[in-house]
Design a protein around this motif. Structure first.
Motif, PDB file in Angstrom:
ATOM      1  N   ILE A 130       0.508  -1.040   0.019  1.00 41.40           N
ATOM      2  CA  ILE A 130      -0.264  -0.246   0.015  1.00 41.40           C
ATOM      3  C   ILE A 130       0.600   1.283   0.154  1.00 41.40           C
ATOM      4  O   ILE A 130       0.805   2.241  -1.223  1.00 41.40           O
ATOM      5  CB  ILE A 130      -0.982  -0.333   0.930  1.00 41.40           C
ATOM      6  N   LEU A 131       1.805   1.245   0.580  1.00 37.67           N
ATOM      7  CA  LEU A 131       2.634   2.339   0.952  1.00 37.67           C
ATOM      8  C   LEU A 131       3.684   2.324  -0.420  1.00 37.67           C
ATOM      9  O   LEU A 131       3.408   3.548  -0.726  1.00 37.67           O
ATOM     10  CB  LEU A 131       3.964   2.267   2.099  1.00 37.67           C
ATOM     11  N   ASN A 132       4.151   1.808  -1.658  1.00 35.49           N
ATOM     12  CA  ASN A 132       4.349   1.631  -2.819  1.00 35.49           C
ATOM     13  C   ASN A 132       3.726   1.926  -3.591  1.00 35.49           C
ATOM     14  O   ASN A 132       3.957   2.841  -4.805  1.00 35.49           O
ATOM     15  CB  ASN A 132       5.451   0.224  -2.626  1.00 35.49           C
ATOM     16  N   LEU A 133       2.170   1.481  -3.605  1.00 34.96           N
ATOM     17  CA  LEU A 133       1.122   2.422  -4.702  1.00 34.96           C
ATOM     18  C   LEU A 133       1.232   3.846  -4.870  1.00 34.96           C
ATOM     19  O   LEU A 133       1.437   4.510  -5.396  1.00 34.96           O
ATOM     20  CB  LEU A 133       0.118   1.770  -3.872  1.00 34.96           C
ATOM     21  N   ALA A 134       0.565   4.123  -3.362  1.00 38.48           N
ATOM     22  CA  ALA A 134       0.578   5.620  -3.121  1.00 38.48           C
ATOM     23  C   ALA A 134       2.519   6.499  -3.208  1.00 38.48           C
ATOM     24  O   ALA A 134       2.105   7.365  -4.019  1.00 38.48           O
ATOM     25  CB  ALA A 134       0.920   5.579  -1.529  1.00 38.48           C
ATOM     26  N   LEU A 135       3.767   5.596  -3.104  1.00 39.63           N
ATOM     27  CA  LEU A 135       5.018   6.129  -3.840  1.00 39.63           C
ATOM     28  C   LEU A 135       4.797   6.552  -5.072  1.00 39.63           C
ATOM     29  O   LEU A 135       5.058   7.581  -5.729  1.00 39.63           O
ATOM     30  CB  LEU A 135       5.531   5.773  -3.039  1.00 39.63           C
ATOM     31  N   GLY A 136       4.119   5.457  -5.911  1.00 38.22           N
ATOM     32  CA  GLY A 136       4.536   5.138  -7.222  1.00 38.22           C
ATOM     33  C   GLY A 136       4.313   6.239  -7.604  1.00 38.22           C
ATOM     34  O   GLY A 136       4.080   6.638  -8.993  1.00 38.22           O
ATOM     35  N   LEU A 137       2.595   6.578  -7.484  1.00 39.30           N
ATOM     36  CA  LEU A 137       1.583   7.188  -8.020  1.00 39.30           C
ATOM     37  C   LEU A 137       2.309   8.731  -8.173  1.00 39.30           C
ATOM     38  O   LEU A 137       1.863   9.638  -8.714  1.00 39.30           O
ATOM     39  CB  LEU A 137       0.052   7.114  -7.310  1.00 39.30           C
ATOM     40  N   TYR A 138       2.490   8.392  -6.863  1.00 43.02           N
ATOM     41  CA  TYR A 138       2.853   9.886  -6.627  1.00 43.02           C
ATOM     42  C   TYR A 138       4.555  10.775  -7.088  1.00 43.02           C
ATOM     43  O   TYR A 138       3.958  12.460  -7.931  1.00 43.02           O
ATOM     44  CB  TYR A 138       3.461  10.093  -4.874  1.00 43.02           C
ATOM     45  N   LEU A 139       4.808   9.997  -7.656  1.00 42.28           N
ATOM     46  CA  LEU A 139       6.339  10.072  -7.810  1.00 42.28           C
ATOM     47  C   LEU A 139       5.615  10.343  -9.948  1.00 42.28           C
ATOM     48  O   LEU A 139       6.783  11.087 -10.001  1.00 42.28           O
ATOM     49  CB  LEU A 139       7.980   9.104  -8.373  1.00 42.28           C
ATOM     50  N   GLN A 140       5.071   9.290 -10.085  1.00 42.15           N
ATOM     51  CA  GLN A 140       4.575   9.458 -11.676  1.00 42.15           C
ATOM     52  C   GLN A 140       3.794  10.457 -11.766  1.00 42.15           C
ATOM     53  O   GLN A 140       4.496  11.678 -13.297  1.00 42.15           O
ATOM     54  CB  GLN A 140       3.697   8.361 -11.723  1.00 42.15           C
ATOM     55  N   ARG A 141       3.460  11.263 -11.008  1.00 42.04           N
ATOM     56  CA  ARG A 141       2.303  12.746 -10.648  1.00 42.04           C
ATOM     57  C   ARG A 141       3.220  13.715 -10.332  1.00 42.04           C
ATOM     58  O   ARG A 141       3.319  14.289 -12.585  1.00 42.04           O
ATOM     59  CB  ARG A 141       1.778  12.801  -9.579  1.00 42.04           C
ATOM     60  N   VAL A 142       4.376  13.494 -10.386  1.00 40.75           N
ATOM     61  CA  VAL A 142       4.985  14.752 -10.438  1.00 40.75           C
ATOM     62  C   VAL A 142       6.124  14.876 -10.947  1.00 40.75           C
ATOM     63  O   VAL A 142       6.676  15.617 -11.869  1.00 40.75           O
ATOM     64  CB  VAL A 142       5.920  14.712  -8.083  1.00 40.75           C
ATOM     65  N   GLY A 143       6.571  13.504 -11.579  1.00 43.75           N
ATOM     66  CA  GLY A 143       7.470  13.911 -12.649  1.00 43.75           C
ATOM     67  C   GLY A 143       7.049  13.994 -14.391  1.00 43.75           C
ATOM     68  O   GLY A 143       7.549  14.394 -15.558  1.00 43.75           O
ATOM     69  N   LYS A 144       5.678  13.569 -14.239  1.00 37.95           N
ATOM     70  CA  LYS A 144       5.229  13.993 -15.326  1.00 37.95           C
ATOM     71  C   LYS A 144       4.496  15.395 -15.383  1.00 37.95           C
ATOM     72  O   LYS A 144       4.651  16.194 -16.727  1.00 37.95           O
ATOM     73  CB  LYS A 144       3.863  13.185 -15.578  1.00 37.95           C
ATOM     74  N   THR A 145       3.889  15.680 -14.570  1.00 39.29           N
ATOM     75  CA  THR A 145       3.981  17.537 -14.359  1.00 39.29           C
ATOM     76  C   THR A 145       4.981  18.217 -14.682  1.00 39.29           C
ATOM     77  O   THR A 145       4.802  19.299 -14.429  1.00 39.29           O
ATOM     78  CB  THR A 145       3.445  17.439 -12.839  1.00 39.29           C
TER      79      THR A 145
END
Length: 346
Positions: A130-145
């Motif tokens: 669950i922690l990994n899922l939250a972290l991965g989505l956060y990094l993807q969003r910041v990386g793309k934005t």
């Protein structure tokens, strides 16, 4: 003309890298605790992957700060390519971890090491997922934005780690239900093979960018910006090339303009066009045009009014496409420009 770098964006990227480093360490400790409890080879394989996350996030933390530095005398295109070295390193680490996982799993399959307390292990590994899922989505969003390839690569790897963990949990459930101990190392081998492919894919993409391989999605975005700001006088653009340095892109191309325009007019005209295009482009960047005279061969696709040297009437507007921009011009044997879709002959 280049857009100025956004300091708030640099701060956000740096903060994301710090969050990634701290969270990756916490997730790794959770998975090691689960391995201690269960003795599961599959859980160990998942933990070994998390070691890669910890090391890669530490590298990304440095790289994101380094890549944010402006261009200087030694690095005229900036420091952004460092992000691709980070991604390549991460891919290599993932591949190495995959080899180690497969090696340990084959040993466990041969010697049949037993598992224990699988219920507790499932709870711990589930929390880590669950922690990994939250972290991965956060990094993807910041990386793309905020256009950070290092953060996007880390986010993609973390999300693939979630899939891996889900597979490990499924394997543990099967062992728990069937008491077939060989399922555990078999699942670990499958995890290792999946990781090997993931590592290869990350390395392939990163090396491609370091070699200035063209990206169709980015080229399409640039094409849209060039077409949106096009107006009479922008007769044609061809031989377009891009060099990506992190979120900063250097773009050069040949720009065809009316041959009777003087140097001062062409200079002001092309600079205004460059500024407009870069403003609508999704990345920081600069345009450098090599100016070509029309040589009276583009009349049928040139919408300039009251042209004193026109030899043929304007026939149609030819929209820019990725292919037309990156290819060279296509003159006919008669010295005029080949117009796709035209029913008239030259």
């Amino acid at each position: 003309m280049a857009k100025s770098l956004s300091n708030p964006a640099d701060i956000i990227r740096n903060r994301a890298a710090w969050i990634s480093a701290i969270a990756s360490l916490l997730i790794f400790l959770l998975k090691m605790a689960a391995y201690r409890v269960t003795g599961s080879t599959a859980v160990l394989s998942d933990a070994l992957e998390s070691i890669v996350n910890v090391i890669a996030s530490g590298v990304a933390l440095y790289v994101v700060r380094f890549a944010a530095q402006p261009a200087d005398h030694e690095h005229p295109y900036g420091h952004g390519k460092a992000e691709y070295f980070s991604s390549t390193f991460e891919g290599g680490m993932i591949f190495f971890a995959a080899v180690m996982i497969i090696y340990e799993s084959v040993k466990a399959l041969i010697y049949r090491e037993p598992t224990q307390e699988l219920e507790m292990g499932l709870l711990i590994v589930g929390g880590a997922a669950i922690l990994n899922l939250a972290l991965g989505l956060y990094l993807q969003r910041v990386g793309k934005t905020h256009q950070s390839d290092a953060l996007k690569a880390s986010g993609a790897h973390v999300l693939s780690d979630v899939v891996t963990t889900a597979g490990v949990m499924f394997g543990l459930l099967l062992v728990l239900v069937t008491d077939l101990q060989w399922i555990d190392p078999l699942v670990a081998i499958l995890v290792g093979l999946q990781l090997a492919y993931s590592g290869y894919k990350i390395m392939r993409e990163s090396i491609g960018v370091l070699m200035d391989e063209q990206d169709e999605e980015i080229l399409q975005n640039l094409t849209n910006a060039l077409e949106k700001n096009r107006h009479p006088g922008i007769i044609d653009i061809h031989h377009l090339r891009t060099i990506r340095s992190g979120r900063f892109h250097h773009i050069d191309a040949h720009l065809v303009v009316p041959e009777y325009w003087d140097v001062a007019k062409v200079h002001e005209f092309s600079q205004d066009y460059e500024n407009s295009v870069v403003k609508d482009y999704d990345f920081d960047g600069e345009l450098a045009f090599h100016l070509d005279p029309c040589k009276k061969s583009y009349c049928r696709v040139c919408a300039v009014e009251n042209c004193p040297i026109r030899q043929k009437p304007f026939e149609l507007h030819r929209p820019f496409t990725v292919k037309s921009l990156t290819d060279g011009p296509r003159p006919t044997n008669q010295g005029t420009y080949d117009i796709p879709g035209s029913t008239q002959t030259n």
